[in-house]
Design an enzyme around this catalytic site. Structure first.
Site, PDB file in Angstrom:
ATOM      1  N   TYR A   1      -2.017   2.686   1.539  1.00 22.27           N
ATOM      2  CA  TYR A   1      -1.157   3.553   2.149  1.00 22.27           C
ATOM      3  C   TYR A   1       0.672   2.714   2.253  1.00 22.27           C
ATOM      4  CZ  TYR A   1       2.090   7.018   4.476  1.00 22.27           C
ATOM      5  OH  TYR A   1       3.262   7.140   4.902  1.00 22.27           O
TER       6      TYR A   1
ATOM      7  N   GLU B   1       6.964   7.527   0.501  1.00 22.92           N
ATOM      8  CA  GLU B   1       5.413   6.965   0.012  1.00 22.92           C
ATOM      9  C   GLU B   1       4.640   7.198  -0.545  1.00 22.92           C
ATOM     10  OE1 GLU B   1       3.445  10.158   4.214  1.00 22.92           O
ATOM     11  OE2 GLU B   1       3.553  10.715   2.383  1.00 22.92           O
TER      12      GLU B   1
END
Lengths: 289, 382
Positions: free
Chosen positions: B101, B189
């Site tokens: 991530y 993101e």
């Protein structure tokens, strides 16, 4: 007494020639605020209702000895206007402008840590010490002189709660709208600390709303550092998770913090009664006095 | 604004972040054609603005044409958490060994951006943040300098990313930060950032939200917003057109007010007095008559609304302008569709009360009385 503004405050209005700037300068002057200058690039030498206009804030500070500014500059230029104000030696800058891009504010916030100036806002109604001075757009006629401080993230909610107080004869020392944006200059804790130190503020009202963790931080501060009693209100109990309710800050992520519930319980734990309605907030303040 | 996945991937790819080959498709045949060009296996991914698409059946991995047809047929046109799926992204499936991530967002408590890296990618990162906060490495960035490469490296090593891909991951993170900065993003993101067997990194998903207040300096993003605005309902589209902060809710008492805090308080009071709010509608600061007319038009357009409470406490907004707008909106009707309760206070409220046509509306002096009356009307009219 009061916090942040009083009879000695000498105001320069940035954006005094714009529609809102001109209208609210008139309202501030009518209220008795000492507006000494305007600052608008390219308009130096003009006058607005007898108030001299300078090209720069620096000019207004040098020539008229201004010690506070109120910013009515459109969003695209507001960040720059606040930087300009912070680069003079003003004590206080109040940014009324709504819709200042977040990244402009992040840079302003960094600059704030390097100077001694206090910033209130942006996206706020300003602040008022009833009977002395009003810096911003608050409707002066609803306020009354007194001993209750008020700090709120929402402008119109400030008016509502003040109205409830004034209607039953409870006046205010200073009322301050800190604004609902994610990045603001003065936060709850700053205002609460100043009220705690003000000998003439006997009780404080704090109006918060869903989103962020500012109220939780304020609750911790109240629990640890305040003897002055505080009454609370939290807007947005019925807001559905994940939806943005107007204010950039007023969004509930769905996780534990930021909800009305978590804010109310944090405040209750700090000994702060939280009213279900603005009227109940006034009831709670009445108990304190 | 939220970008769709395909739009965010376009932005990321242009900035040099590797993304899988993909094509946007709106029909089953287009899906099959795209899959042929890309080569099976492919992922078929619904392009709507909600999280958890996979769990809700909006993402399918397919190996051949028959499966592609079946999946495309199921996903196109489906209702995903209340949103209509009008298009899918057909994307080369990535053969991965690890899922990471990476993201950048604004830390509002600190007032500055924060970049994040975790080796626990591919799952709900909010849950990771809650249950195992140490699994996410965080580095705060001074917005006046931007992110230094060493800061990205520190975060990547702290997160425990494999040394063989650390440099590539750090490069993705600095690129994301630069995009965050250049495009006025609020969040950006990649989850997951996939690591392949030969130590390449690929952005398998892309999230990018942009500050609406900064769109004036990004004409390219404004165009994307128009192009991507296909999954709103009629009322939301109308709210956008009028420029209102509007949220549709489940109840039947329509709410119009000025200022988010006061409007939320009005909602809470409707609930407190036993009613149910139908919507949140903030006309904003300094509204003129036309805006007030538009607000009434919006709320009247909602078939769920049985009564309306109009709650104005003027500061920068002036009561006379509001009253003028209410009059203008209501005088157009032979019969006003729902009963309207008005409460006006603050700046120029007295002037407003003088011009308000009280034959058309019910006037209450206090917030509490106004809300109670609107709740009563809603009950009667059900």
């Amino acid at each position: 007494m009061s916090i942040f503004v009083d009879n000695d405050t000498r105001v320069v209005v940035q954006g005094i020639t714009g529609g809102e700037g001109k209208f609210h300068t008139g309202q501030m002057v009518d209220y008795g605020t000492n507006v000494v200058a305007g600052a608008v690039p390219g308009r130096g030498g003009q006058e607005v209702d007898g108030i001299p206009v300078y090209d720069t804030v620096e000019g207004a500070v040098e020539e008229e000895d201004a010690n506070a500014s109120v910013v009515f500059v459109p969003p695209a230029f507001a960040g720059d206007a606040v930087f300009e104000a912070l680069d003079t030696d003003l004590d206080l800058v109040v940014a009324i402008t709504e819709g200042v891009p977040q990244q402009d504010m992040a840079r302003v916030y960094k600059r704030l840590s390097e100077v001694d100036t206090r910033l209130v806002g942006p996206n706020c109604p300003g602040l008022i010490t009833p009977g002395e001075a009003k810096l911003g757009i608050l409707p002066g006629n609803i306020f009354a002189e007194g001993n209750v401080g008020l700090v709120s993230r929402s402008g119109t909610l400030t008016y509502q709660v003040v109205d409830n107080l004034t209607q039953r004869g409870i006046g205010q020392s200073t009322a301050i709208g800190i604004g609902g944006d994610p990045i603001i200059g003065t936060d709850f804790v700053d205002a609460l600390a100043a009220f705690e130190d003000d000998p003439d503020t006997d009780a404080v009202v704090m109006c918060g709303e869903i989103g962020g963790e500012d109220e939780e931080e304020a609750a911790a501060f109240i629990g640890e550092h305040m003897d002055t009693p505080v009454a609370g209100f939290i807007a947005g109990r019925t807001a559905p998770p994940g939806k943005r309710m107007g204010h950039a800050g007023a969004i509930v992520s769905g996780s534990g913090t930021g909800t009305a519930e978590s804010k109310i319980s944090a405040l209750n734990d700090a000994g702060v009664p939280v009213g279900d309605t603005p009227n109940e907030v006034a009831d709670n303040v009445e108990e304190f006095l | 604004m939220k970008l769709h996945e395909y739009q965010a991937k376009g932005v990321f790819a242009e900035a040099g972040i590797p993304t899988p080959e993909s094509e946007l498709a709106e029909t089953v045949d287009e899906v099959v054609d795209a899959a042929e060009r890309i080569g099976y296996p492919v992922a078929i991914k619904a392009q709507v603005q909600v999280g958890g698409r996979g769990k809700a059946g909006g993402i399918e991995l397919v190996d051949d044409e028959a499966e592609a047809r079946e999946a495309a047929d199921a996903i196109l046109g489906m209702d995903l958490k209340g949103l209509h799926v009008g298009s899918v992204l057909v994307e080369a499936a990535v053969d991965f060994t690890d899922e990471l991530y990476v993201g950048v967002t604004m830390d509002r408590t600190e007032g500055r951006p924060v970049a994040m890296v975790s080796t626990k990618g591919g799952v709900n990162i909010e849950e990771v943040a809650e249950e195992d906060p140490d699994a996410i490495a965080r580095v705060h960035v001074d917005p006046s300098f931007g992110m230094h490469p060493y800061q990205a490296r520190n975060a990547v090593f702290e997160a425990g990313v494999d040394r063989d891909v650390a440099t590539s991951v750090a490069r993705v993170l600095t690129t994301l930060y630069d995009l965050w900065d250049d495009k006025d993003a609020t969040d950006i993101e990649v989850n997951p950032l996939m690591v392949t067997a030969d130590d390449e990194v690929v952005a398998a998903d892309a999230v990018m939200n942009v500050d609406d207040d900064a769109l004036f300096r990004h004409s390219d993003l404004q165009e994307m917003e128009e192009e991507g605005d296909t999954d709103q309902d009629d009322l939301e589209a109308k709210a956008d057109e009028y420029g209102f902060d509007y949220v549709r809710l489940e109840g039947n008492v329509g709410i119009i007010g000025n200022g988010a805090g006061l409007v939320m308080t009005t909602l809470d009071l409707v609930d407190y007095f036993g009613g149910a709010p139908a919507n949140f509608l903030d006309i904003g600061g300094g509204a003129k008559a036309e805006r007030v007319t538009n607000a009434l038009d919006m709320v009247f357009s909602d078939p769920n609304v049985d009564s309306v409470v109009f709650n104005i406490f003027g500061g920068i907004t002036r009561g006379d302008e509001v009253a003028k707008g209410i009059n203008e909106a209501l005088e157009n009707f032979d019969e006003i569709p729902k009963r309207v309760v008005v409460r006006l206070a603050g700046t120029n409220a007295e002037e407003g009360m003088e011009i308000l046509n009280t034959d058309l509306v019910t006037v209450e002096e206090t917030l509490e009385d106004a809300v109670q009356r609107a709740v009563e009307y809603a009950e009667e009219d059900q």
